[in-house]
Design a protein around this motif. Sequence first.
Motif, PDB file in Angstrom:
ATOM      1  N   ALA A  23       0.834  -1.207   0.000  1.00 32.07           N
ATOM      2  CA  ALA A  23       0.000   0.000   0.000  1.00 32.07           C
ATOM      3  C   ALA A  23       0.867   1.255   0.000  1.00 32.07           C
ATOM      4  O   ALA A  23       0.593   2.215  -0.728  1.00 32.07           O
ATOM      5  CB  ALA A  23      -0.929  -0.003   1.214  1.00 32.07           C
ATOM      6  N   LYS A  24       1.937   1.236   0.780  1.00 33.98           N
ATOM      7  CA  LYS A  24       2.839   2.400   0.846  1.00 33.98           C
ATOM      8  C   LYS A  24       3.552   2.590  -0.489  1.00 33.98           C
ATOM      9  O   LYS A  24       3.706   3.720  -0.962  1.00 33.98           O
ATOM     10  CB  LYS A  24       3.857   2.202   1.975  1.00 33.98           C
ATOM     11  CG  LYS A  24       4.669   3.423   2.272  1.00 33.98           C
ATOM     12  CD  LYS A  24       3.792   4.511   2.830  1.00 33.98           C
ATOM     13  CE  LYS A  24       4.639   5.655   3.344  1.00 33.98           C
ATOM     14  NZ  LYS A  24       3.811   6.760   3.821  1.00 33.98           N
ATOM     15  N   ASP A  27       2.113   6.697  -6.845  1.00 30.61           N
ATOM     16  CA  ASP A  27       1.101   7.649  -7.285  1.00 30.61           C
ATOM     17  C   ASP A  27       1.556   9.093  -7.050  1.00 30.61           C
ATOM     18  O   ASP A  27       1.375   9.957  -7.911  1.00 30.61           O
ATOM     19  CB  ASP A  27      -0.229   7.395  -6.573  1.00 30.61           C
ATOM     20  CG  ASP A  27      -0.880   6.084  -6.981  1.00 30.61           C
ATOM     21  OD1 ASP A  27      -0.460   5.501  -8.019  1.00 30.61           O
ATOM     22  OD2 ASP A  27      -1.786   5.627  -6.262  1.00 30.61           O
ATOM     23  N   ARG A  28       2.171   9.325  -5.887  1.00 31.68           N
ATOM     24  CA  ARG A  28       2.663  10.676  -5.596  1.00 31.68           C
ATOM     25  C   ARG A  28       3.799  11.063  -6.532  1.00 31.68           C
ATOM     26  O   ARG A  28       3.871  12.199  -7.009  1.00 31.68           O
ATOM     27  CB  ARG A  28       3.124  10.773  -4.137  1.00 31.68           C
ATOM     28  CG  ARG A  28       1.954  10.850  -3.195  1.00 31.68           C
ATOM     29  CD  ARG A  28       2.282  10.920  -1.735  1.00 31.68           C
ATOM     30  NE  ARG A  28       3.517  11.570  -1.362  1.00 31.68           N
ATOM     31  CZ  ARG A  28       4.098  11.428  -0.186  1.00 31.68           C
ATOM     32  NH1 ARG A  28       3.557  10.657   0.723  1.00 31.68           N
ATOM     33  NH2 ARG A  28       5.221  12.045   0.084  1.00 31.68           N
ATOM     34  N   ALA A  29       4.693  10.119  -6.821  1.00 32.94           N
ATOM     35  CA  ALA A  29       5.804  10.389  -7.739  1.00 32.94           C
ATOM     36  C   ALA A  29       5.275  10.670  -9.140  1.00 32.94           C
ATOM     37  O   ALA A  29       5.785  11.558  -9.843  1.00 32.94           O
ATOM     38  CB  ALA A  29       6.778   9.217  -7.761  1.00 32.94           C
ATOM     39  N   SER A  30       4.265   9.934  -9.539  1.00 28.37           N
ATOM     40  CA  SER A  30       3.670  10.142 -10.857  1.00 28.37           C
ATOM     41  C   SER A  30       3.039  11.528 -10.946  1.00 28.37           C
ATOM     42  O   SER A  30       3.195  12.229 -11.953  1.00 28.37           O
ATOM     43  CB  SER A  30       2.626   9.058 -11.123  1.00 28.37           C
ATOM     44  OG  SER A  30       1.996   9.283 -12.359  1.00 28.37           O
ATOM     45  N   ALA A  31       2.333  11.935  -9.902  1.00 29.71           N
ATOM     46  CA  ALA A  31       1.714  13.259  -9.887  1.00 29.71           C
ATOM     47  C   ALA A  31       2.779  14.355  -9.906  1.00 29.71           C
ATOM     48  O   ALA A  31       2.633  15.360 -10.616  1.00 29.71           O
ATOM     49  CB  ALA A  31       0.823  13.408  -8.658  1.00 29.71           C
ATOM     50  N   THR A  32       3.850  14.161  -9.160  1.00 30.92           N
ATOM     51  CA  THR A  32       4.933  15.141  -9.136  1.00 30.92           C
ATOM     52  C   THR A  32       5.610  15.227 -10.493  1.00 30.92           C
ATOM     53  O   THR A  32       5.919  16.323 -10.982  1.00 30.92           O
ATOM     54  CB  THR A  32       5.967  14.770  -8.049  1.00 30.92           C
ATOM     55  OG1 THR A  32       5.300  14.699  -6.794  1.00 30.92           O
ATOM     56  CG2 THR A  32       7.088  15.780  -7.975  1.00 30.92           C
TER      57      THR A  32
END
Length: 109
Positions: free
Chosen positions: A53-54, A60-65
């Motif tokens: 999950a982490k 997902d956060r890296a992709s958004a960034t």
Amino acid sequence: MATKAVNGRSKDVTTADLTDQIEVLRDDISSLTQTIADIGKAKGAEATDAAKAKATELRDRASATAEAARGQAAQLQGQANDFIRDQPATALGIAAGIGFLVGYMGRRN
């Protein structure tokens, strides 16, 4: 022969009694070992699920960034293209100045 006090009375303990008690102890130890192994497996599965999950969250956060950085880079490139079209002489002067500085710094080493 050994004696054992049971309910305030003395009783002779036989080899068969000791063997039975040892067998009960073995069964109890086996049961405890299995229970501890089951708990360990459950905790391991929980840790694996939490790690997955982490990892998904971080991906997902890296992709958004990365997407935000791409958008900002595209915006800066558009601004640079507009500047070059609007003021070609200034852009050429800046490029020549940067080239001179890079050449000067490279030659010093």
